[in-house]
Design a protein around this motif. Structure first.
Motif, short mmCIF file in Angstrom:
data_model
loop_
_atom_site.label_atom_id
_atom_site.label_comp_id
_atom_site.label_asym_id
_atom_site.label_seq_id
_atom_site.Cartn_x
_atom_site.Cartn_y
_atom_site.Cartn_z
N ASN A 79 0.84 -1.20 0.00
CA ASN A 79 0.00 0.00 0.00
C ASN A 79 0.87 1.24 0.00
OD1 ASN A 79 -2.79 -1.18 0.57
ND2 ASN A 79 -1.54 -2.08 2.20
N LEU A 80 0.25 2.39 -0.25
CA LEU A 80 0.96 3.66 -0.04
C LEU A 80 0.91 3.99 1.45
CD1 LEU A 80 -0.32 5.83 -3.03
CD2 LEU A 80 1.85 4.59 -2.81
N THR A 81 1.97 4.52 1.95
CA THR A 81 2.08 4.75 3.39
C THR A 81 1.06 5.77 3.91
OG1 THR A 81 3.59 5.33 5.18
CG2 THR A 81 3.85 6.55 3.12
N THR A 98 2.34 11.38 2.46
CA THR A 98 1.53 10.30 3.02
C THR A 98 0.19 10.31 2.30
OG1 THR A 98 0.97 11.83 4.77
CG2 THR A 98 2.51 10.12 5.34
N PHE A 99 -0.45 9.16 2.32
CA PHE A 99 -1.66 8.99 1.50
C PHE A 99 -2.77 8.38 2.31
CE2 PHE A 99 2.31 8.57 -0.70
CZ PHE A 99 2.17 9.37 -1.81
N ARG A 100 -3.93 8.96 2.23
CA ARG A 100 -5.07 8.37 2.94
C ARG A 100 -6.29 8.35 2.03
NH1 ARG A 100 -4.14 10.30 9.19
NH2 ARG A 100 -1.92 9.78 9.16
N ALA A 101 -6.83 7.14 1.89
CA ALA A 101 -7.98 6.98 0.99
C ALA A 101 -9.27 7.25 1.74
CB ALA A 101 -7.97 5.57 0.41
N LEU A 141 -6.72 16.01 2.66
CA LEU A 141 -6.28 15.69 1.31
C LEU A 141 -6.04 14.19 1.26
CD1 LEU A 141 -3.60 18.49 0.89
CD2 LEU A 141 -5.67 18.29 -0.50
N ALA A 142 -6.07 13.62 0.05
CA ALA A 142 -5.75 12.20 -0.08
C ALA A 142 -4.23 12.01 -0.14
CB ALA A 142 -6.40 11.63 -1.33
N GLU A 143 -3.52 13.07 -0.54
CA GLU A 143 -2.06 13.04 -0.57
C GLU A 143 -1.58 14.29 0.16
OE1 GLU A 143 0.19 12.14 -4.34
OE2 GLU A 143 0.73 14.24 -4.15
N PHE A 144 -0.90 14.10 1.25
CA PHE A 144 -0.40 15.26 1.99
C PHE A 144 0.98 14.96 2.55
CE2 PHE A 144 -1.04 13.83 6.43
CZ PHE A 144 -1.89 12.75 6.23
N TRP A 145 1.64 15.99 3.03
CA TRP A 145 3.01 15.84 3.53
C TRP A 145 3.00 15.90 5.03
CZ3 TRP A 145 7.69 15.71 0.45
CH2 TRP A 145 7.41 15.55 -0.92
N PRO A 163 0.44 22.42 -4.31
CA PRO A 163 0.35 22.81 -5.71
C PRO A 163 -0.75 22.07 -6.49
CG PRO A 163 2.64 22.71 -5.08
CD PRO A 163 1.85 22.22 -3.89
N PHE A 164 -0.75 20.75 -6.44
CA PHE A 164 -1.72 19.99 -7.21
C PHE A 164 -2.48 19.04 -6.28
CE2 PHE A 164 1.71 21.18 -10.16
CZ PHE A 164 0.95 21.92 -11.07
N PRO A 165 -3.57 19.51 -5.70
CA PRO A 165 -4.25 18.74 -4.66
C PRO A 165 -4.91 17.46 -5.18
CG PRO A 165 -5.56 20.67 -5.26
CD PRO A 165 -4.25 20.79 -5.99
N ARG A 166 -4.85 16.43 -4.37
CA ARG A 166 -5.55 15.17 -4.64
C ARG A 166 -6.61 14.98 -3.57
NH1 ARG A 166 -3.44 15.81 -8.60
NH2 ARG A 166 -1.89 14.62 -9.74
N TYR A 167 -7.85 14.79 -4.01
CA TYR A 167 -8.95 14.56 -3.08
C TYR A 167 -10.00 13.74 -3.80
CZ TYR A 167 -10.32 18.89 -5.55
OH TYR A 167 -10.57 19.84 -6.50
N PRO A 168 -11.02 13.26 -3.08
CA PRO A 168 -11.95 12.34 -3.73
C PRO A 168 -12.47 12.87 -5.06
CG PRO A 168 -12.43 12.46 -1.39
CD PRO A 168 -11.36 13.47 -1.67
N LYS A 169 -12.39 12.04 -6.07
CA LYS A 169 -12.85 12.34 -7.44
C LYS A 169 -11.99 13.39 -8.13
CE LYS A 169 -16.40 9.51 -7.42
NZ LYS A 169 -15.63 8.60 -6.54
#
Ligand code: ATP
Ligand code: MN
Length: 480
Positions: free
Chosen positions: A203-205, A228-231, A240-244, A470-476
Motif C-alpha cells: 500500500n501507499l504509506t 503520506t496517502f489516505r484513501a 487531502l488524499a495526498e499530503f506531507w 500545488p496539485f491537490p488530490r482529493y476524492p474524485k
C-alpha cells in the motif's frame, strides 16, 4: 550564457540606480503601450519595465501580452510612479514566449479560488498563490533547519509499505496485477498476491512513524518529512488524499518532552516565515481582511493574520487533559443549547472538529495541547497510563484549523504492547520487526506527526487545504 539576469527581488531591494541589468519574467499587465508589470516569482512585487514610445516596433508591442514571457535589458532608474522606488528603463525587449491574450485564462483582475483551483497549473502566476507557495517553501526549509540545529537525523521512510497495520487511515493499494478479473487466484478464489510485483500486498504509506521509531532506536533523534496517502472519503477543507507529514521521533522523551518539542517547533517555523516572508504575509493578511468584509461583524476575526501569528509565537499553548476538556465541553452553553452536531454527554467520546474548534477559538482563544486520551479512541502503540483507561497521547489544536499535530509517548513495554495489539486484533506476525525494537534495547520514546499542509494553512490563512498544495488530490480529483 543565456541566464545572465538579476532577480526582481534583488533589484527592488537595492537603493542603487543608474546601472544596466537584464531581467526575465512573465508579463502581468501592459498599459499605454509603455508600462510592463513584470513578475519573475522571486517576490510579490512586479518590476515596472518602461519601454519608451518608439523603442519597440508594432509587431513586438502586440506580443507583450498578459502571460507572455519576456527578457528586458535596460537601466535601473528611480521611479516617478507611485508604489515603487525603482523601475527599469528598457533599451531592449525580447519576447521569449508568446501568450495568446484571448486564450490565457488569467486576466489582470480578481479570480475566485475555486476557478483558480481548476487551472492549478497556472495559478502559481497569481499574487495569492505566489505568496502561498513562497511561504510553503520557507516553512519546509525551516523544518529542516529546526531539526538540523538540534542534531536530528533526517530519515526517509518508505512510500510503498508492506505493513497494513498502521491503522492511521484507509490505504491506497499498490499492485501491478490486472484489474479485469485475470488476476491470479488462490484455491479459495482470493487474489494471490504472491504473484504480485512485491510478492505480497502493498500500500501507499499513511505514516512513517513505525519505521521512524526503528531509526530513533539508533540515532535517538530523527525526523521524517515526506508524502503520506489516505484513501479517506473526507471532503473537508482540512483533508487531502495526498499530503506531507513531518514526523519526529525521539528516544528518551516522555509526553511532556514531546509537547515541549512540538510547541517549540511550531513557533520556530512560524517565526521563520514571519522573518523571511514579511511581504507575502502582509499581502495574505490584507487579502483575508478583504474576504472577511463579506462576513457579518460578529463572525469576523478579532486579530488579523499577522497579529494572530504574533500572538501564537509569543504565548504559551494551553495544556490540558482530555478529561478536563470533556468537563469544559459538557458544561458549556454551546453543548447545553444543543448547538453541537455531536453532543458531549459522556467521557470516552472522540472529539469532533466542532469541539476542538470550540475549545481553541471560543474557550481558550489560543492553541491547545490536549493530552491523555481514552485508550479506546487511540492507536495501539500509545503508552498506557497507570489509570488503565487512558494513553499518553497528545493532539495540538490550532485556531481555524483544529488538529494540526497528533502524537504520543510510545508503549515501550513489550508485554503491554502485545496485549494491546491482541485486544485490538492487530496481527503480531505482521509487525514482528516493529516488536524487535521492544525486544532489543527498548527505551522510553515519543514522537508526533505534523500535517504540513495544515501548518501552511495556518500560516497563510488560506481556508481550504486544496489551496496550499500545488496539485491537490482529493476524492474524485487527481487532475494534472
Ligand atoms: P483528523 O482527525 O483531522 O482526520 P487524524 O487524527 O487522522 O486527523 P493523524 O493520523 O494523527 O491525524 O495524522 C497526523 C497529522 O496529519 C494530523 O494532525 C493532521 O495535521 C495531518 N493529517 C491527517 N490526515 C490528513 C489529511 N487527510 N489531509 C491533510 N492532513 C492530514
Ligand atoms: Mn483522519
Amino acid at each position: 550564457m543565456f541566464n545572465q539576469r538579476i532577480k526582481i527581488k534583488e533589484l527592488l531591494s537595492g537603493e542603487k540606480t543608474d546601472y544596466t541589468v537584464t531581467v526575465m519574467g512573465w508579463v502581468r499587465s501592459f498599459r499605454n503601450n509603455q508600462f510592463i508589470a513584470l513578475n519573475d516569482g522571486s517576490t510579490q512585487h512586479n518590476l515596472q519595465v518602461v519601454a519608451e514610445l518608439g523603442l519597440l516596433n508594432d509587431e513586438t508591442l502586440k506580443r507583450i501580452t498578459t502571460g507572455a514571457c519576456i527578457k528586458a535589458t535596460g537601466n535601473v532608474v528611480a521611479s516617478l510612479g507611485k508604489g515603487q522606488k525603482l523601475e527599469l528603463k528598457a533599451t531592449e525587449v525580447t519576447i521569449l514566449g508568446d501568450s495568446d491574450a484571448e486564450k490565457f485564462p488569467l486576466q489582470p483582475k480578481k479570480h475566485s479560488l475555486e476557478f483558480l483551483r481548476e487551472i492549478a497549473h497556472l495559478r502559481f502566476r497569481t499574487n495569492t498563490f505566489g505568496a502561498v507557495f513562497r511561504i510553503r517553501h520557507s516553512l519546509a526549509f525551516a523544518v529542516h533547519q529546526f531539526f538540523n540545529e538540534r542534531g536530528f537525523v533526517y530519515i526517509n521512510t518508505p512510500i510503498i509499505t508492506g505493513s497494513d497495520a498502521e491503522g492511521a487511515g484507509e490505504m491506497f493499494r499498490v499492485t501491478t496485477l490486472p484489474l479485469d478479473g485475470k488476476a491470479p487466484k488462490n484455491k479459495d478464489g482470493s487474489i494471490n498476491f504472491k504473484e504480485d510485483f512485491f510478492g505480497r500486498e502493498t500500500n501507499l504509506t499513511v505514516s512513517g512513524q513505525l519505521e521512524g521509531e526503528m531509526a530513533a532506536m539508533a540515532f535517538a533523534d530523527i525526523y521524517t518529512f515526506g508524502p503520506t496517502f489516505r484513501a479517506e472519503n473526507s471532503n473537508t477543507t482540512r483533508h487531502l488524499a495526498e499530503f506531507w507529514m513531518i514526523e519526529p521521533e525521539m528516544a528518551f522523551y516522555d509526553l511532556e518532552d514531546n509537547a515541549n518539542l512540538a510547541e517549540a517547533f511550531i513557533k520556530y517555523i512560524i517565526r521563520y516565515a514571519m522573518e523571511h516572508n514579511p511581504e507575502d504575509l502582509q499581502f495574505l493578511s490584507q487579502r483575508l481582511e478583504e474576504e472577511e468584509k463579506q462576513k457579518p461583524q460578529n463572525e469576523r476575526s478579532e486579530l488579523n493574520l499577522l497579529q494572530k501569528l504574533e500572538f501564537v509565537v509569543d504565548n504559551d499553548f494551553q495544556r490540558l487533559t482530555y478529561t478536563e476538556a470533556i468537563d469544559i465541553l459538557k458544561d458549556c452553553n454551546h453543548n447545553k443549547k444543543k448547538k453541537f452536531q455531536y453532543l458531549i454527554d459522556k467521557w470516552g467520546v472522540d472529539l469532533q472538529s466542532e469541539h476542538e474548534r470550540y475549545l481553541v477559538e471560543k474557550h481558550f482563544k489560543k492553541p491547545v495541547i490536549l493530552t491523555n486520551y481514552p485508550k479506546d479512541i487511540k492507536a495501539f502503540y500509545m503508552r498506557q497510563n497507570d489509570d488503565g483507561n487512558t494513553v499518553a497521547a497528545m493532539d495540538i489544536l490550532a485556531p481555524g484549523i483544529g488538529e494540526i499535530v497528533g502524537g504520543s509517548q510510545r508503549e515501550e513495554r513489550l508485554d503491554k504492547l502485545m496485549n494491546r495489539m491482541k485486544e485490538m486484533n492487530i496481527p503480531a506476525e505482521e509487525l514482528d520487526w516493529y516488536l524487535d525494537s521492544r525486544r532489543f534495547g527498548a527505551c522510553p520514546h515519543a514522537g508526533f506527526g505534523l500535517g504540513f499542509e495544515r501548518m501552511v494553512q495556518f500560516v497563510t490563512g488560506m481556508t481550504n487545504i486544496r489551496d496550499v498544495i500545488p496539485f491537490p488530490r482529493y476524492p474524485k480529483s487527481a487532475a494534472f
